[in-house]
Structure formats: C-alpha cells, structure tokens
Design a protein around this motif. Structure first.
Motif, mmCIF file in Angstrom:
data_model
loop_
_atom_site.group_PDB
_atom_site.id
_atom_site.type_symbol
_atom_site.label_atom_id
_atom_site.label_comp_id
_atom_site.label_asym_id
_atom_site.label_seq_id
_atom_site.Cartn_x
_atom_site.Cartn_y
_atom_site.Cartn_z
ATOM 1 N N PHE A 111 26.017 4.088 51.547
ATOM 2 C CA PHE A 111 26.907 4.886 50.692
ATOM 3 C C PHE A 111 26.833 6.348 51.158
ATOM 4 O O PHE A 111 26.337 7.210 50.442
ATOM 5 N N ASN A 112 27.315 6.572 52.379
ATOM 6 C CA ASN A 112 27.036 7.868 53.007
ATOM 7 C C ASN A 112 27.768 9.030 52.341
ATOM 8 O O ASN A 112 27.412 10.165 52.535
ATOM 9 N N ARG A 113 28.791 8.724 51.522
ATOM 10 C CA ARG A 113 29.508 9.838 50.893
ATOM 11 C C ARG A 113 28.853 10.280 49.582
ATOM 12 O O ARG A 113 29.210 11.308 49.027
ATOM 13 N N ARG A 114 27.927 9.476 49.082
ATOM 14 C CA ARG A 114 27.315 9.831 47.800
ATOM 15 C C ARG A 114 26.094 10.734 47.959
ATOM 16 O O ARG A 114 25.654 11.336 46.997
ATOM 17 N N VAL A 115 25.548 10.755 49.156
ATOM 18 C CA VAL A 115 24.323 11.539 49.354
ATOM 19 C C VAL A 115 24.702 12.912 49.925
ATOM 20 O O VAL A 115 25.261 13.006 51.014
ATOM 21 N N ARG A 116 24.410 13.960 49.129
ATOM 22 C CA ARG A 116 24.752 15.310 49.592
ATOM 23 C C ARG A 116 23.790 15.722 50.708
ATOM 24 O O ARG A 116 24.185 15.988 51.824
ATOM 25 N N LYS A 117 22.514 15.745 50.362
ATOM 26 C CA LYS A 117 21.510 16.021 51.380
ATOM 27 C C LYS A 117 20.373 15.002 51.230
ATOM 28 O O LYS A 117 20.092 14.523 50.132
ATOM 29 N N LEU A 118 19.731 14.708 52.346
ATOM 30 C CA LEU A 118 18.699 13.662 52.369
ATOM 31 C C LEU A 118 17.362 14.263 52.825
ATOM 32 O O LEU A 118 17.328 15.048 53.775
ATOM 33 N N VAL A 119 16.295 13.894 52.133
ATOM 34 C CA VAL A 119 14.951 14.302 52.557
ATOM 35 C C VAL A 119 14.110 13.041 52.768
ATOM 36 O O VAL A 119 13.975 12.220 51.852
ATOM 37 N N LEU A 120 13.577 12.900 53.943
ATOM 38 C CA LEU A 120 12.703 11.752 54.243
ATOM 39 C C LEU A 120 11.288 12.266 54.457
ATOM 40 O O LEU A 120 11.056 13.102 55.342
ATOM 41 N N ILE A 121 10.351 11.782 53.641
ATOM 42 C CA ILE A 121 8.950 12.191 53.774
ATOM 43 C C ILE A 121 8.149 11.014 54.318
ATOM 44 O O ILE A 121 8.033 9.972 53.646
ATOM 45 N N ASP A 122 7.635 11.133 55.508
ATOM 46 C CA ASP A 122 6.830 10.065 56.140
ATOM 47 C C ASP A 122 7.450 8.691 55.868
ATOM 48 O O ASP A 122 6.787 7.789 55.330
ATOM 49 N N ALA A 123 8.709 8.572 56.237
ATOM 50 C CA ALA A 123 9.467 7.370 55.884
ATOM 51 C C ALA A 123 9.118 6.178 56.764
ATOM 52 O O ALA A 123 8.870 6.323 57.968
ATOM 53 N N LEU A 124 9.117 5.004 56.164
ATOM 54 C CA LEU A 124 9.010 3.754 56.910
ATOM 55 C C LEU A 124 10.415 3.342 57.356
ATOM 56 O O LEU A 124 11.405 3.971 56.991
ATOM 57 N N GLY A 125 10.472 2.255 58.120
ATOM 58 C CA GLY A 125 11.778 1.706 58.469
ATOM 59 C C GLY A 125 12.033 1.577 59.959
ATOM 60 O O GLY A 125 12.928 0.857 60.377
ATOM 61 N N LEU A 126 11.233 2.274 60.772
ATOM 62 C CA LEU A 126 11.400 2.162 62.224
ATOM 63 C C LEU A 126 10.136 1.541 62.821
ATOM 64 O O LEU A 126 9.064 1.557 62.204
ATOM 65 N N TRP A 127 10.259 1.017 64.007
ATOM 66 C CA TRP A 127 9.105 0.382 64.666
ATOM 67 C C TRP A 127 9.167 0.631 66.150
ATOM 68 O O TRP A 127 10.239 0.507 66.773
ATOM 69 N N ASP A 128 8.024 0.956 66.711
ATOM 70 C CA ASP A 128 7.899 1.070 68.153
ATOM 71 C C ASP A 128 6.599 0.371 68.562
ATOM 72 O O ASP A 128 5.542 0.670 67.999
ATOM 73 N N ASP A 129 6.705 -0.541 69.515
ATOM 74 C CA ASP A 129 5.526 -1.339 69.906
ATOM 75 C C ASP A 129 4.348 -0.480 70.360
ATOM 76 O O ASP A 129 3.192 -0.872 70.203
ATOM 77 N N ASP A 130 4.653 0.653 70.958
ATOM 78 C CA ASP A 130 3.566 1.503 71.454
ATOM 79 C C ASP A 130 2.948 2.369 70.359
ATOM 80 O O ASP A 130 1.924 3.005 70.569
ATOM 81 N N HIS A 131 3.607 2.416 69.205
ATOM 82 C CA HIS A 131 3.081 3.196 68.075
ATOM 83 C C HIS A 131 3.146 2.372 66.813
ATOM 84 O O HIS A 131 3.896 2.694 65.888
ATOM 85 N N PRO A 132 2.386 1.279 66.762
ATOM 86 C CA PRO A 132 2.528 0.374 65.615
ATOM 87 C C PRO A 132 2.195 1.060 64.284
ATOM 88 O O PRO A 132 1.220 1.807 64.200
ATOM 89 N N VAL A 133 3.040 0.833 63.308
ATOM 90 C CA VAL A 133 2.731 1.281 61.950
ATOM 91 C C VAL A 133 1.509 0.480 61.493
ATOM 92 O O VAL A 133 1.419 -0.721 61.738
ATOM 93 N N ALA A 134 0.551 1.152 60.871
ATOM 94 C CA ALA A 134 -0.692 0.476 60.472
ATOM 95 C C ALA A 134 -0.421 -0.521 59.344
ATOM 96 O O ALA A 134 0.576 -0.418 58.630
ATOM 97 N N ASP A 135 -1.324 -1.509 59.210
ATOM 98 C CA ASP A 135 -1.203 -2.505 58.146
ATOM 99 C C ASP A 135 -1.996 -2.030 56.934
ATOM 100 O O ASP A 135 -3.216 -2.049 56.937
#
Lengths: 262, 438
Positions: A111-135
């Motif tokens: 819903f990209n038109r509803r968000v005026r500005k976005l703040v992401l704080i240490d957000a999850l959602g991406l993955w890189d094999d060389d930098h695995p997110v901890a379990d």
C-alpha cells in the motif's frame, strides 16, 4: 511518563480485538513492534509529544488463535490495512522495529500510497548467505538477550524484560512472552526471508533506516542492504546499540526520527 | 465364539487364542550411534539437531549399526517378542531412524507373527501427507496386516529444529494430515481434499490397508494435554515415551487416565503404552558389572539436549504450559551432574533404568506396569554404547526369563486388546490359527 491508552480495535470475527496503545496529538504515526511482544518504550512516549502514536500488538502475539487465519505476510499486511482503516488513518508515518520492520516494509511495498514516510529500525526481511541472521528462537534466554541488545545488562534492557510481581501475573507475562515470540516465528521460522527483496522497489516512501552498530541478530550489513535496495533511503548507524537501538539509545533514536519526520 | 478385531473384522478363532489378553512386550530399538566420544557433552551443544555429522557420524560405521539394529529387531522376533518397535528422529545421535518405513519394510518382508509397531511417522513432516497413508498401507499389505500405525506429532527438535516448521504450525499440520490419512483409508476415492496446508484433487491411494477400516492407530506423547484429548476423542492408544522411568512418569500417565475417565471410556490398560529401558544379568551384581558404564554413557551423551531445544516457544499451547507449571512438571529430564560418577544404585533405585537379575527386573516391572496401568510395554534393551553381543545377551535373558513372568499381569481383568493388529500374534503357532472374515 503517562501510559498510553489501550484502544481495543475490532478487525473481524476471526481475530481477537487488537489492544492498540494510543497517545499524543499531531500527525498520525504507527509503530510496529519487534520479536518480543507489544511495547510502549520510552521512545514512543517521547514521540507522542509531537505525533499521535499508535502501537498495535502483532496479530497472534496476544492470542495464538489469530494465526489460524494468517498464512503469510500478505494475510498479515491485509490485517494491518483493515486495522489502519478501523483506526481512521489515511496516510501516516510508519515505524517498524525488527519483525515489525519487515511488516512495515511489506506494508509500504503493498500500500505504497498510504505510507508518508517509513522508518525501519534493525528490520528483518532480507537474507544473505554470507551474513546469516542469527537464530533467536532455538536459543537459551541469555543468548537471546545477547542477540537483542548490545548490553543485555543495561538498565534499559533489563527494564524491558522486567516481570510483574505476583505468581499469576508473572506466569501470564511469561506465557505472553512465549506467545509473542511464537507469533513472529509463525511467519519467519526458520529463515526470516519471504521475498521482500523482490518487492523493495515498490516502496515509494522516503525511508530512514536506523541500525544498531553492534546488532548481533541482524548485522549492519542488512542496514546497508535496505539502504541500497530502497529508492529513497538514508542509513543512520547508532553506536552503543545492538538489535534494539530504540530501547538502548532512545534519545538518539527519537532525535533521528523526529528530524526525519519533521 | 466370535469376536471383532480393532479394525472391525470378525474373527473366528480356531483353537485357543490368548494373544489379545496378554500384556504386550515390544522390543523397541532407538537405533542410535553407539560409538560416541565420552567427553561429547563437554565438546558439543546437543546430541540432537546440531551434533556435526562429519565429525561424529562415520557412514561406514553407521552402516554397521544399521545392520546390527536390523539383526537385533529380527532376533527379537525369533525370541518371541509380541511386537517390534521403531520410530522416527532426525539429526540425533541417540537415534537417527530417519525413515522408519524403510526399516519397517525390511521387517514386513519377514515370515513372522510379530506386530510391527511403527511409532511412527511424524505427520507434520510429510508433504503431502498422503504419502503416509500410502506407505503405511503398503507396509500393512506386505506384512499381512501386522502394522501398528503410529502418528506422533513429533518432537520440537525434529519438527521445528531439523525440518524447519514454524512451531505454531506443527499441531495444525498434524491434525490436518491425520484427517487426510483417515479419510484416505476409509472413504471411497477418488475424492478432493481441500486443506489449509494440503490440497489434493484426487485422493485415491493404492493400496489401502488390509486391516479394516485401518490399522490400529497409536499416538506417542511427551505430556501434552492436547494429545491425551486427541487419543480419547478418537479412541486411539496413547504411549508415553520417556527416559525417566515409571516413577517420574506417574503424574503424566495419571493425567492421561484422568482424561480417559473424563471422556467416559473404560480403563482398559491396552489404551496405554510406555517405554522403559531394561538391563538384565544373571545376578544383580552381574547386571551392574555389565551395564553400568553403558548407562552412564547414555545419561552423559544421549540425554544431552538443552532445554531451549525442547521448549521452543510456540510448540506447546498456553493451556499445556499452564498445566505443566501448575503441576510443577519438568519436561526436561533431570540431568545427572556427573553421569560418569553416577552409581548403579542411584540409577536403579530411581527406576530410570530397571536393571538386575531376571527376578529383580520382573518384580520391579510388574509393580511399575500395574502402577502406570499399561498394556503395551516398549522395552529398550539396546542402550547407547552396548554392542551387538551384549545387546543379544540382554535380549535373551529378558525374553527367556523376564517376559514370561510379566505377560499375565492383566489377565485377571479380562480386557481385550482392541489396539493390536488383527493378524499379529506371536502365539499363533502354539495357540491355534486365526481366520479373519471380512
């Protein structure tokens, strides 16, 4: 610090009412919490001096039965769209921490038109094999705390996890913590990645990416990845903070957010 | 005299049939890795999920152990055990029977009267779960109707740890898979199945099981109230699989029996099963001499799973958590501080392992079986580092000198074992033949 008011918001019969914490006057701001349950940290109280802050609980984080109607992020995004409608929000600023950051990014991509500005704080959602997110899930509590904070023994971190007095209240709080952790695992276990990188380009809102310099759960690599992947993003690294800079360095993070949203 | 099997077949016995009133002795094999370093617990986080395969599990040696396991299961058949028990675990040094159906297929091929207790297929891990309906049916056909279809929910280690299921989905997937499998066995196909996790247009498994409407279904639990309720709702047999021994299991089994009473069902002991480690020597002293070190290895190595693996958030419902807290039940087994200094007396007095001379073992077992009220006993006779020879020694002493003394425990009460496969009867040769009329 006065506590926010709880506004129980009915979505529909499939879900328990969402106990949205609300405080302040001004432009609407929504805060989506991280892995360990609904919260009203000092940061939100500070922000409520300038904004009308809404802090919902993630679906399923207070009652696991909610999850029976949620099979992935698209369901969750629609849940939030309904919730924002019920709150009477039209366009608003969206802040998300950790798991809530992933939800905020998914929402802003949908819903990209509803968000005026976005703040992401240490957000999850991406993955890189060389930098695995901890379990954090299959980890003892001490390790989990170590993943959440630069210094788990700091007063701010300890205060976040303080249990209430009284046996029943304490048991209820402990079960609440477990339910909250489980509700995020419902969407993200065992790898916290569901294709967000393919949708990042849809986020049109100007974005501030805030990252704890010592984040051991989601290393700053991911802060840079968000900055690179988003159309209009700026990365701010917070020293002396781990995965939870909004708790560990509330004043600094508030200044960053207030400046950005001004 | 006519009677009906669990599956509803009418059976006309020819001669005298006694098998359905006998307490069942099942030889249950954990199928673990027998050669683990003694300082394993100091060097590694866990025996389950994360023990590094390349460092600890040599494929040639694993092959030898798989062969030993099968030889021991076949020996159990020859020694007259009523059932041969296997189960499913993953990435686990104390047992890595990754696909119990493979082992069961070898057993099903044998000329035998023993039940094949497949305990079982961890339903949430099979996608689509129609595979379980097919493979159990295949095993039932191949064995001539000797299969017990075990359908455990699975441990958190297997489901959430090794197979990556979100903890909140394990039970939901389990119930849906159960529904599909039951329908696949009992409804004429092809029919559509529209589940949340599984969508199939044409459910029509080839073959269906010999046992009608389906093989006896057994559940395996570790203390979840939901599983007790599921057992009584469906009239399935419930098995408490623990390594804690009968004294530690008492509260848990009582919880199950309370549920049976609430459900208005009878207290037939064959509704319940229990797993127990047993070691037998000619004398108590010989048992101590032969087995103590192996038991110490077991407690030091096999029980080395950290609580945060067993207690992953979201696996248990809040009701079960509340129940456990209220009853002050600790699901993680008490760890011996220094397993290698634990005495024989400590171990056998706590009854975590029942050990000693045939007389000692039979006496303690009889008391325990009556106390827990169980009709199906899964005896674990190969423990951790015990080699082929010592295992056989234990098995022979048990089969020849203990088993005959515990078989008649429930005779007086006259209950029939409705949860035993129709055509599995180890006593068939001596007690007559079965004629099953569809």
């Amino acid at each position: 610090m006065t506590m926010a008011t709880i506004e129980p918001i009915e979505i529909n019969a499939r879900f328990v009412p969402n106990p949205v914490l609300v405080k302040g006057e001004g432009r609407p701001l929504v805060y989506l919490h991280g892995l360990i349950g609904q919260e009203w940290p000092d940061l939100l109280d500070r922000l409520s001096g300038r904004f009308r802050v809404h802090a919902p609980a993630h679906a399923g984080s207070t009652d696991a039965r909610d999850l029976e109607s949620l099979d992935g992020f698209s369901d969750l995004v629609l849940y939030y769209d309904d919730l924002f409608d019920r709150l009477g929000l039209d366009q608003f600023d969206l802040v998300g921490h950790s798991f809530g950051g992933a939800v905020a990014a998914e929402y802003a991509a949908t819903f990209n038109r509803r968000v005026r500005k976005l703040v992401l704080i240490d957000a999850l959602g991406l993955w890189d094999d060389d930098h695995p997110v901890a379990d954090h899930l299959l980890a003892p509590e001490a390790t989990r705390r170590g993943l959440l904070y630069h210094d788990p023994e700091s007063p701010a971190a300890l205060a976040r996890h303080k249990l209430p007095e009284g046996q029943e209240e304490m048991l209820a709080a402990m079960i609440g913590d477990i339910t909250a952790l489980a509700s995020t695992a419902h969407f993200f276990h065992p790898i916290p990645e569901r294709g967000l990188d393919r949708r990042l380009h849809r986020i049109t809102a100007e974005t501030l990416v805030i990252w704890g310099e010592a984040d051991r759960l989601t290393p700053p690599f991911y802060g840079r990845a968000f900055e690179t992947g988003l159309q209009r993003a700026r990365l701010a690294i917070v020293p002396d903070a781990g995965h939870s800079p909004h708790i560990e360095q509330a004043a600094q993070v508030e200044a960053l957010i207030s400046g950005f949203l001004a | 005299m006519e009677r009906k099997t669990y599956a509803g077949d009418v059976i006309r016995p020819v001669g005298i049939l006694k098998e359905d009133v006998l307490m069942k002795s099942i030889f249950f094999h954990m199928q673990g890795y027998r050669d683990m370093p003694r300082d394993f617990a100091q060097r590694y986080e866990s025996v389950w999920i994360t023990p590094p395969s390349d460092e600890l599990c040599d494929p040639e040696t694993a092959g030898k152990y798989f062969r030993w396991n099968m030889e021991e299961l076949e020996l159990a058949d020859e020694l007259g055990f009523d059932g041969l028990g296997i189960n499913e675990h993953h990435q686990n040094a104390y047992g890595f029977p990754v696909s119990p159906n493979l082992m069961a297929a070898i057993l099903a091929r044998r000329e035998s009267n023993a039940a094949i207790i497949n305990l079982g297929n961890t339903l949430p891990l099979y996608n689509p779960p129609i595979r379980v309906a097919e493979e159990f049916a295949l095993l039932d056909c191949l064995s001539g109707g000797r299969l017990v279809a075990g359908i455990p929910v699975g441990t958190p280690m297997d489901t959430v740890g090794c197979y990556g299921l979100p903890p909140t989905q394990v039970r939901a997937r389990y119930y849906e898979a159960h529904d599909l499998i039951k329908q696949a066995w009992t409804r004429p196909g092809p029919f559509p199945f529209n589940g949340r996790f599984t969508k199939l247009r044409y459910v029509n498994p080839w073959p269906k099981p010999i046992q009608k409407p389906h093989p006896p279904i057994w559940l395996a639990g570790g203390g979840s109230m939901e599983t007790w309720k599921f057992a009584t709702d469906n009239n399935y047999a419930y098995n408490f699989l623990s390594f804690g021994g009968p004294l530690a299991a008492k509260a848990m089994m009582q919880g199950y029996w309370d549920q049976v009473e609430r459900a208005g069902l009878d207290d037939n002991p064959y509704r319940a099963g229990f797993a127990q480690m047993v070691v037998v020597g000619e004398t108590d002293a010989e048992a101590e001499r032969l087995y103590l070190d192996h038991l110490r290895n077991f407690f030091a190595i096999s029980m080395h799973t950290p609580p945060h693996f067993a207690g992953i958030p979201g696996v248990m419902t809040t009701d079960s958590i509340r129940n456990l807290v209220k009853k002050n039940v600790n699901l993680t087994y008490k760890q011996y501080e220094n397993p290698y200094e634990t005495s024989w007396k400590d171990i056998v007095e706590s009854r975590r392992v029942i050990g000693g001379s045939p007389e000692t073992v039979a006496d303690v077992l009889e008391e325990s079986i009556r106390d827990l009220r169980v009709g199906h006993l899964m005896f674990i006779l190969q423990i951790q580092s015990m080699d082929r020879e010592l295992t056989e020694y234990n098995m022979r002493l048990f089969a020849e000198r203990v088993m005959p003394r515990i078989r008649r425990i429930w005779d007086d009460e006259g209950h029939v074992d409705h949860w035993w496969p129709a055509r599995a009867t180890t006593q068939r040769k001596s007690a007559g033949t079965l004629e099953v009329v569809a």
